[in-house]
Scaffold this motif. Structure first.
Motif, PDB file in Angstrom:
ATOM      1  N   ARG A 156      14.722  11.698   0.716  1.00  0.00           N
ATOM      2  CA  ARG A 156      14.563  12.101  -0.719  1.00  0.00           C
ATOM      3  C   ARG A 156      14.252  11.421  -1.586  1.00  0.00           C
ATOM      4  O   ARG A 156      13.102  11.796  -2.438  1.00  0.00           O
ATOM      5  N   TRP A 157      14.301   9.942  -1.477  1.00  0.00           N
ATOM      6  CA  TRP A 157      13.584   9.152  -2.604  1.00  0.00           C
ATOM      7  C   TRP A 157      12.088   9.149  -2.332  1.00  0.00           C
ATOM      8  O   TRP A 157      11.307   9.044  -3.212  1.00  0.00           O
ATOM      9  N   HIS A 158      11.632   9.307  -1.060  1.00  0.00           N
ATOM     10  CA  HIS A 158      10.261   9.038  -0.652  1.00  0.00           C
ATOM     11  C   HIS A 158       9.532  10.324  -1.198  1.00  0.00           C
ATOM     12  O   HIS A 158       8.380  10.491  -1.683  1.00  0.00           O
ATOM     13  N   LEU A 159      10.248  11.406  -1.248  1.00  0.00           N
ATOM     14  CA  LEU A 159       9.906  12.803  -1.698  1.00  0.00           C
ATOM     15  C   LEU A 159       9.741  12.826  -3.081  1.00  0.00           C
ATOM     16  O   LEU A 159       8.675  13.380  -3.672  1.00  0.00           O
ATOM     17  N   ALA A 213       4.165  11.119  -8.252  1.00  0.00           N
ATOM     18  CA  ALA A 213       2.643  10.817  -8.258  1.00  0.00           C
ATOM     19  C   ALA A 213       2.056  12.030  -8.359  1.00  0.00           C
ATOM     20  O   ALA A 213       0.983  11.898  -9.199  1.00  0.00           O
ATOM     21  N   ILE A 214       2.248  13.020  -7.833  1.00  0.00           N
ATOM     22  CA  ILE A 214       1.355  14.334  -7.733  1.00  0.00           C
ATOM     23  C   ILE A 214       1.438  14.937  -9.307  1.00  0.00           C
ATOM     24  O   ILE A 214       0.454  15.246  -9.653  1.00  0.00           O
ATOM     25  N   VAL A 215       2.687  15.059  -9.968  1.00  0.00           N
ATOM     26  CA  VAL A 215       3.078  15.569 -11.274  1.00  0.00           C
ATOM     27  C   VAL A 215       2.250  14.649 -12.331  1.00  0.00           C
ATOM     28  O   VAL A 215       1.395  15.192 -13.151  1.00  0.00           O
ATOM     29  N   VAL A 246       1.101  10.228  -0.990  1.00  0.00           N
ATOM     30  CA  VAL A 246       1.807  11.011  -0.386  1.00  0.00           C
ATOM     31  C   VAL A 246       1.795  10.298   1.291  1.00  0.00           C
ATOM     32  O   VAL A 246       3.098  10.416   1.712  1.00  0.00           O
ATOM     33  N   LEU A 247       0.953  10.153   1.869  1.00  0.00           N
ATOM     34  CA  LEU A 247       0.915   9.777   3.016  1.00  0.00           C
ATOM     35  C   LEU A 247       1.608   8.393   3.256  1.00  0.00           C
ATOM     36  O   LEU A 247       2.122   8.265   4.233  1.00  0.00           O
ATOM     37  N   TYR A 248       1.394   7.598   2.155  1.00  0.00           N
ATOM     38  CA  TYR A 248       1.721   6.163   2.419  1.00  0.00           C
ATOM     39  C   TYR A 248       3.547   6.266   2.334  1.00  0.00           C
ATOM     40  O   TYR A 248       4.196   5.366   3.089  1.00  0.00           O
ATOM     41  N   GLU A 249       3.967   7.254   1.303  1.00  0.00           N
ATOM     42  CA  GLU A 249       5.256   7.286   1.332  1.00  0.00           C
ATOM     43  C   GLU A 249       5.889   8.093   2.649  1.00  0.00           C
ATOM     44  O   GLU A 249       7.012   7.467   3.063  1.00  0.00           O
ATOM     45  N   MET A 250       5.547   8.751   3.258  1.00  0.00           N
ATOM     46  CA  MET A 250       5.840   9.375   4.315  1.00  0.00           C
ATOM     47  C   MET A 250       5.624   8.318   5.440  1.00  0.00           C
ATOM     48  O   MET A 250       6.749   8.315   6.311  1.00  0.00           O
ATOM     49  N   PHE A 285       8.450   5.962   5.302  1.00  0.00           N
ATOM     50  CA  PHE A 285       9.934   6.452   5.878  1.00  0.00           C
ATOM     51  C   PHE A 285       9.995   6.348   7.594  1.00  0.00           C
ATOM     52  O   PHE A 285      10.940   6.326   8.140  1.00  0.00           O
ATOM     53  N   ILE A 286       8.674   6.924   8.192  1.00  0.00           N
ATOM     54  CA  ILE A 286       8.518   6.916   9.341  1.00  0.00           C
ATOM     55  C   ILE A 286       8.546   5.619  10.136  1.00  0.00           C
ATOM     56  O   ILE A 286       9.285   5.372  11.204  1.00  0.00           O
ATOM     57  N   SER A 287       7.487   4.626   9.620  1.00  0.00           N
ATOM     58  CA  SER A 287       7.206   3.390  10.487  1.00  0.00           C
ATOM     59  C   SER A 287       8.525   2.561  10.742  1.00  0.00           C
ATOM     60  O   SER A 287       8.329   1.855  11.726  1.00  0.00           O
TER      61      SER A 287
END
Length: 286
Positions: free
Chosen positions: A22-25, A31-33, A115-119, A122-124
């Motif tokens: 949730r926090w990554h999203l 950032a997008i906004v 956005v990729l960095y945040e995802m 979360f995954i790494s």
């Protein structure tokens, strides 16, 4: 206020993972906004220069095709002075709505690496250290491919679509007066679709890592992939063979590159497993 501590991914519950996601999203959305707000203030550049650029006959793509046609002695619509259609707004809030949504999409495109960095953050933590080591260039590579696809969509697919559809007439009795939302949707679809299509090598990389794809499978279904690529090309381009081929060729090249990437991934996996078996402590690892 309690200090937030980083939890071990192996000790986190399902709800903890959801909270982390949730926090990554939230950060990605922020950032997008934020970038979208900057784009909103740059209205003249975003619309007059970028969005409506392919409508002007001095657009680089049209000049290039015009020179090519002139060189081989052919007449071409790309050498015309202007495109025979107008863009108009038919709803009260149409232009304001177009401004808002275009700014948001601009925020997504420009903010894609973050956005990729945040995802990835979360995954790494759930990846093996060796997997993280071999995936260091993931964000750069994925971002590079995405922006390459965006540029291809903007400078090749979008102008070809606009030139064909904007000049097409079933009768001289019918003039083309295109709504602003339809025009922007055409440009946006061309750009975003190509950006995603160019992520094919990254997608194949991860599918190979989890064992869902192998080079043999990709070679076996190469003909089916060719048909799918041509169908996708037909969807995002005007219905003429030339435009479909122009879009299909780079995607097929990416497909071949993906086969090579799949081979490299499997070779690395085989070497890693061989080293583990050869190691005296390899069988003791959990």
């Amino acid at each position: 206020m309690a200090k937030k501590t980083n939890k071990n991914p192996n000790e986190m519950s399902f709800l903890d993972h959801l909270e982390e996601l949730r926090w990554h999203l939230i950060r990605s959305t922020f950032a997008i906004v934020l970038i979208g707000c900057v784009a909103f203030l740059m209205k003249d550049f975003i619309f007059d220069t970028i969005i409506f650029g392919p409508k002007k006959m001095n657009f680089p793509t049209y000049r290039l095709f015009c020179k090519a046609a002139t060189f081989i002695g052919l007449e071409s619509d790309f050498c015309a002075d202007s495109l025979p259609f107008t863009i108009q707004n038919r709803t009260m809030a149409g232009q304001f709505s177009a401004h808002i949504w275009t700014s948001i999409w601009a925020g997504f495109i420009v903010g894609f690496p973050y956005v990729l960095y945040e995802m990835w953050k979360f995954i790494s933590p759930g990846l093996h250290p060796n997997e993280r080591k071999h995936s260091k260039g993931f964000i750069f590579t994925a971002s590079f491919l995405f922006f390459l696809g965006v540029l291809f969509g903007y400078y090749v697919v979008a102008p070809l679509s606009i030139n064909f559809l904007g000049t097409y007439q079933v009768s001289k009795e019918v003039s083309n007066e295109i709504d602003i939302s339809s025009f922007i949707a055409n440009v946006r679809a061309s750009v975003i679709a190509c950006g995603i299509l160019f992520e094919l090598p990254i997608i194949i990389y991860f599918l190979t890592k989890v064992g869902l794809v192998t080079p043999e499978i990709m070679k076996k279904y190469r003909k089916i992939a060719l048909v799918i690529v041509l169908i996708l090309s037909a969807v995002i381009t005007p219905p003429d063979v030339t435009s479909q081929i122009i879009v299909a060729v780079p995607v097929l090249i990416l497909y071949q590159v993906s086969i090579y990437i799949s081979k490299v991934v499997l070779k690395r996996e085989a070497k890693r497993e061989a080293k583990q078996k050869a190691s005296p402590t390899g069988l003791k690892k959990t």
